[in-house]
Design an enzyme around this catalytic site. Sequence first.
Site, PDB file in Angstrom:
ATOM      1  N   CYS A 148     -10.809  25.019 -27.723  1.00 41.91           N
ATOM      2  CA  CYS A 148     -11.703  24.382 -29.159  1.00 41.91           C
ATOM      3  C   CYS A 148     -13.717  25.473 -29.125  1.00 41.91           C
ATOM      4  O   CYS A 148     -14.060  25.767 -30.264  1.00 41.91           O
ATOM      5  CB  CYS A 148     -12.182  23.021 -28.275  1.00 41.91           C
ATOM      6  SG  CYS A 148     -10.300  22.360 -28.152  1.00 41.91           S
ATOM      7  N   CYS A 170     -15.428  21.250 -29.631  1.00 38.99           N
ATOM      8  CA  CYS A 170     -14.716  20.085 -29.586  1.00 38.99           C
ATOM      9  C   CYS A 170     -15.142  18.832 -30.064  1.00 38.99           C
ATOM     10  O   CYS A 170     -16.996  18.545 -30.335  1.00 38.99           O
ATOM     11  CB  CYS A 170     -14.641  20.654 -27.702  1.00 38.99           C
ATOM     12  SG  CYS A 170     -13.351  19.492 -27.640  1.00 38.99           S
ATOM     13  N   ASP A 171     -14.699  17.821 -29.611  1.00 41.47           N
ATOM     14  CA  ASP A 171     -14.914  16.451 -30.069  1.00 41.47           C
ATOM     15  C   ASP A 171     -16.280  15.895 -29.599  1.00 41.47           C
ATOM     16  O   ASP A 171     -17.065  15.239 -31.001  1.00 41.47           O
ATOM     17  CB  ASP A 171     -13.702  15.370 -29.305  1.00 41.47           C
ATOM     18  CG  ASP A 171     -12.747  15.639 -29.882  1.00 41.47           C
ATOM     19  OD1 ASP A 171     -12.095  16.551 -30.378  1.00 41.47           O
ATOM     20  OD2 ASP A 171     -11.423  14.999 -29.586  1.00 41.47           O
ATOM     21  N   LYS A 172     -16.731  15.945 -28.539  1.00 45.16           N
ATOM     22  CA  LYS A 172     -17.818  14.904 -28.271  1.00 45.16           C
ATOM     23  C   LYS A 172     -18.843  16.216 -28.647  1.00 45.16           C
ATOM     24  O   LYS A 172     -20.150  15.408 -28.442  1.00 45.16           O
ATOM     25  CB  LYS A 172     -17.715  14.336 -26.921  1.00 45.16           C
ATOM     26  CG  LYS A 172     -16.722  13.440 -26.673  1.00 45.16           C
ATOM     27  CD  LYS A 172     -16.482  12.384 -27.762  1.00 45.16           C
ATOM     28  CE  LYS A 172     -15.208  11.927 -27.757  1.00 45.16           C
ATOM     29  NZ  LYS A 172     -14.018  12.579 -28.138  1.00 45.16           N
ATOM     30  N   CYS A 185      -8.848  21.373 -32.338  1.00 48.51           N
ATOM     31  CA  CYS A 185      -7.461  20.857 -32.843  1.00 48.51           C
ATOM     32  C   CYS A 185      -8.453  20.859 -34.404  1.00 48.51           C
ATOM     33  O   CYS A 185      -8.400  19.995 -35.422  1.00 48.51           O
ATOM     34  CB  CYS A 185      -7.288  19.713 -32.818  1.00 48.51           C
ATOM     35  SG  CYS A 185      -7.141  19.685 -30.553  1.00 48.51           S
ATOM     36  N   GLU A 213      -9.959   7.708 -24.070  1.00 47.10           N
ATOM     37  CA  GLU A 213      -8.860   7.932 -25.329  1.00 47.10           C
ATOM     38  C   GLU A 213      -7.806   7.789 -24.584  1.00 47.10           C
ATOM     39  O   GLU A 213      -6.822   7.918 -23.684  1.00 47.10           O
ATOM     40  CB  GLU A 213      -8.428   9.210 -25.806  1.00 47.10           C
ATOM     41  CG  GLU A 213      -9.949   9.854 -26.699  1.00 47.10           C
ATOM     42  CD  GLU A 213     -10.213  10.925 -27.375  1.00 47.10           C
ATOM     43  OE1 GLU A 213      -9.228  11.594 -27.574  1.00 47.10           O
ATOM     44  OE2 GLU A 213     -11.286  11.380 -28.795  1.00 47.10           O
ATOM     45  N   SER A 226      -7.906   8.938 -30.073  1.00 51.08           N
ATOM     46  CA  SER A 226      -8.089  10.395 -30.533  1.00 51.08           C
ATOM     47  C   SER A 226      -7.876  10.343 -31.273  1.00 51.08           C
ATOM     48  O   SER A 226      -7.119   9.637 -32.352  1.00 51.08           O
ATOM     49  CB  SER A 226      -6.998  11.621 -29.688  1.00 51.08           C
ATOM     50  OG  SER A 226      -6.420  12.245 -30.352  1.00 51.08           O
TER      51      SER A 226
END
Length: 574
Positions: A56, A129-131, A201, A451, A477
């Site tokens: 990521c 990445c996500d956060k 992702c 998650e 997620s």
Amino acid sequence: MNAKTNIKQRLPSRHVTEGPARAPHRSYFYAMGLTTEQIHQPFVGVASCWNEAAPCNIALMRQAQAVKKGVAHAGGTPREFCTITVTDGIAMGHDGMRSSLPSRECIADSVELTVRGHAYDALVGLAGCDKSLPGMMMAMVRLNVPSIFIYGGSILPGNFRGQQVTVQDMFEAVGKHSVGAMSDEDLDEIERVACPSAGACGAQFTANTMATVSEAIGLALPYSAGAPAPYEIRDAFCMTAGEKVMELIDQNIRPRDIVTRKALENAAAVVAASGGSTNAALHLPAIAHECGIKFDLFDVAEIFKKTPYVADLKPGGRYVAKDMFEVGGIPLLMKTLLDNGFLHGDCITVTGRTIAENLKSVKWNPHQDVVHPADKPITVTGGVVGLKGNLAPEGAIVKVAGMSNLRFTGPARCFDREEDAFEAVQNRTYREGEVIVIRYEGPKGGPGMREMLQTTAALTGQGMGGKIALITDGRFSGATRGFCIGHVGPEAAIGGPIGLLEDGDIIEIDAVAGTLNVKLSDQELAQRKTKWSARATNHTTGALWKYAQQVGPAVGGAVTHPGGAHEKQCYADI
């Protein structure tokens, strides 16, 4: 006094570079090879969430060098630094996932502290990445220095026996393997090809959802959030961002000029239109909180309700982020929303122009079916829906993109942590038609609001995604599919109704009406509340303990400080 020095007199870095008292500070800069001219130019922090945890963020350091070139080319002095990030794909399915959401606050806090401590004048933030995406944007609006956000880009899709695959397919493969539908050899083969490059992702999971938000909210350059990580055009976007942030300094355009109530509504609209991650219902309120704007889960849900679902992206659809970029990118999606009245076109952006001005030259691409016209949508309401009822007085959220059945009623099957639920799924000790309840996984109760992708993907892999429902005070997620409701509030740890459920209680979910109820009277719930007591936690020290003490409810974004509304002095004005 030249023009650059004149600008310097109103910038924070004057506190570390100007005047005889700052000779010791300047000696440090000379030690690193800076020239006198560079010392007296604006200082631009170039912050990245680079690490080697997963693909990521692995390309961020390369892209940061292009940002620095852009800053220098435009007459600024770039100062690179890294902050932490927790990669959800690695943290998933074990205790490490408790660190994920708290890392958002740590990223925002650490960027703030670095910029404050070194008196930087502007910020270019790279995240992958996500956060890290919302964390970086939160830091920008908190500091309110001229800022531009850069997404590191998505991963390319893998290929498994001629079929395009993502990490979503990997998690679901575990479920298939558990019921004998996939052999050890096939599992080994797919895990080696599912993730073929650098990048986050690849479908419309949380990272790409928040990348879409970064353009829609106005903090990222048009098209910049869509290009996959391996594409060399990313370096061109980064170079331009470095140059543009210097223009923002000159024009004194700051993040809170950009992130307004209307801009937040635009961001929520693109989440709904793209079938994005339910995590946006946490992150948008948190970004708003930094600006002093009240914009909670219910406000987000109102936008979701009236926005059409138009982008046919995985996990609910057929395509990945690369596909959308190659047919016109996020501007194509935003253009059809704007033309049909679903966006505010007058919001200013980091280009110095409005959304409408940025999109003026965007032409509709009729030779694709990734993005549908907003007047001919996949569905007339968004791919994400807010819920409320006696089981969720403070709301809940569900992704309905790609789902055909939007109502579900069944008996509760209660678990007090994800591991127990996953074990039941792996061992097939649940029943078709049940509503699996995973509680004590909220912001305080987890702590960390984990998650539940491991569990939901296993259910989908077993072919049960449409035959059961799952509710939790934790999160899901962006890769989750099926009737999965998250962010149920109040959470169990503070005595919310989800903590009062018993096995067999009948739960009614209606994503059309937007309701989540348990068939119990107010009197019965009140009686159960008298017998409820708070649970002890194993996390009695360290970062997770601090987080549990400070974190607020999911409805407001699970934030940990009073926010912009209580601010007496903004950093940018020191």
